[in-house]
Scaffold this active site. Sequence first.
Site, mmCIF file in Angstrom:
data_model
loop_
_atom_site.group_PDB
_atom_site.id
_atom_site.type_symbol
_atom_site.label_atom_id
_atom_site.label_comp_id
_atom_site.label_asym_id
_atom_site.label_seq_id
_atom_site.Cartn_x
_atom_site.Cartn_y
_atom_site.Cartn_z
ATOM 1 N N GLU A 183 89.332 33.890 75.013
ATOM 2 C CA GLU A 183 89.596 35.296 74.711
ATOM 3 C C GLU A 183 89.027 36.172 75.818
ATOM 4 O O GLU A 183 88.562 35.681 76.846
ATOM 5 C CB GLU A 183 88.956 35.659 73.364
ATOM 6 N N ASP A 215 80.210 42.898 75.268
ATOM 7 C CA ASP A 215 81.572 42.897 75.825
ATOM 8 C C ASP A 215 81.723 43.902 76.961
ATOM 9 O O ASP A 215 82.654 44.710 76.984
ATOM 10 C CB ASP A 215 82.603 43.207 74.728
#
Length: 517
Positions: A185, A16
């Site tokens: 997302e 991420d």
Amino acid sequence: MTVTAHNPVLPGCFPDPSVCRVGQDYYLASSSFAYFPGIPLHHSRDLAHWRPIGHAIDRDGQLDLRGVRASGGLYAPTLRHAAGRFHLVCTLIDGPGAAGNFLVSADDPAGDWSDPVWLPDAPGFDPSLFFDDDGSAYLLGTRLLPGTDGRTEVWMRGFDVATGALTGPDRVLFRGALVDARWAEGPHLYRHDGWYVLLLAEGGTEYEHAVTVARSRQVEGPYANHPGNPVLTHRHLGLAHPLSGVGHADLVQTPGGDWYATVLASRMYGGRYANLGRETHLARVVWEQGWPVFNPGVGLLTEQTEVALPAHPWPAAEPVDDFDAPVLGAGWNLLRGAAAGAYSLTERPGHLRLRLLPQTLAEQGTPAFAGRRQQHIDFAAETALDFRPAGPGECAGLAVLQSPGHHVTLTVTAGADGGTVLRLTERNAGTETVRGELPVRPGPLRLGVRARGQDYTFSCSQSPDGSRDVGTVDGRFLSSQAAGGFTGVYLGPYATGPAGGTGHADYDWFRYGPAAR
């Protein structure tokens, strides 16, 4: 001038990735889940070479990780800079106290970060910050649509970074690029050539992961879907492709006007297994007709990326930690915080001392374990241990950890005949199996593990016997594909013992590095 970036630019479990630039400097934050210190931060001057500079969550009392599951904890930070200050938003999942989305800030990313400002009005997960050209600030996030299996929507509200207050209306920006999109997302918003460009991760974090994009002329929308979505993915390459799960991108522009993206992906080996977890890769980005194009002409992540910046390598990390510093180095992590008295670097100078805590790696507690990421498919690690068990249940040695149900330990412990043995134990899906055992004499010894692909071979060296192999474990069960979750393998010193004990184990040094085939 250009520099060649070799992917992954951050090997090991650094998922991420969120990147921002300040002047000539680039800073990157990544997820850390249940590990402490949390949210590792890296610094680069050329996007190819990165050095660790600390963590955004690095002290007791900032937030509480006690009891979080192996892949709970800290998810998907976004790092941004505005008005001379760094701001980072993130999600704490399963926290025993305060949990949800929060903001921390700092003047220097390598310095002290603030205590979290909790954002109770910010629902869901994967928060992101956007600072517009007029100085206005917005908070974005992802929330699950009720009654659905992974259907989400991206929302946005005005944001006051000084107070953490959300302002203005709650606007839904996007619900995914593709029909029946799941897990849209990780939103990031940018301003480019008169457009507001919304970048998303979509399809889940495994094989179907992808990068999608939408845009609008107004920050509040409506956002139009890019007809070419997804703009980056490897899911069409088939299960045999060695690089999988490509997604969760963030964009950054150089002073010269060039654009690049940090992206996560997993290297598969030994079949569809990725023991190193999700790693940070770099891609080149150009803009065509108002849309970002990733690695134009190729459309995939590549082993090398040419970056239009002068090379700025950092000194290579030392392969050996002699434990001479007063604190653990930036590459070391503990599980779920630092248990009181769990370790010391001062009681025996030049050694890492671990207490024999009753907590074990099989629990969701805080054991006496200091771990570092596995960063190479082929590696060798070794440590010097000084430990003598005083009774049954006391053990210390080396651990290779994926999760409470999936790990391997090589520990010195008391044998059934009253002597001392070195025992190799595999814990697979919660079931423990002894894979090897050797008698050892009292006194210091060296413990090692070397990996060749999915074969993890554990060894012991004690003078005058020389080195002996204890056993080899098939490491496929140490991947998230077998064990579940989001993390890669960590390895390092580990000790445990019965409650109320006062024993300890001392480690003189720890060595880790790549191993040539």
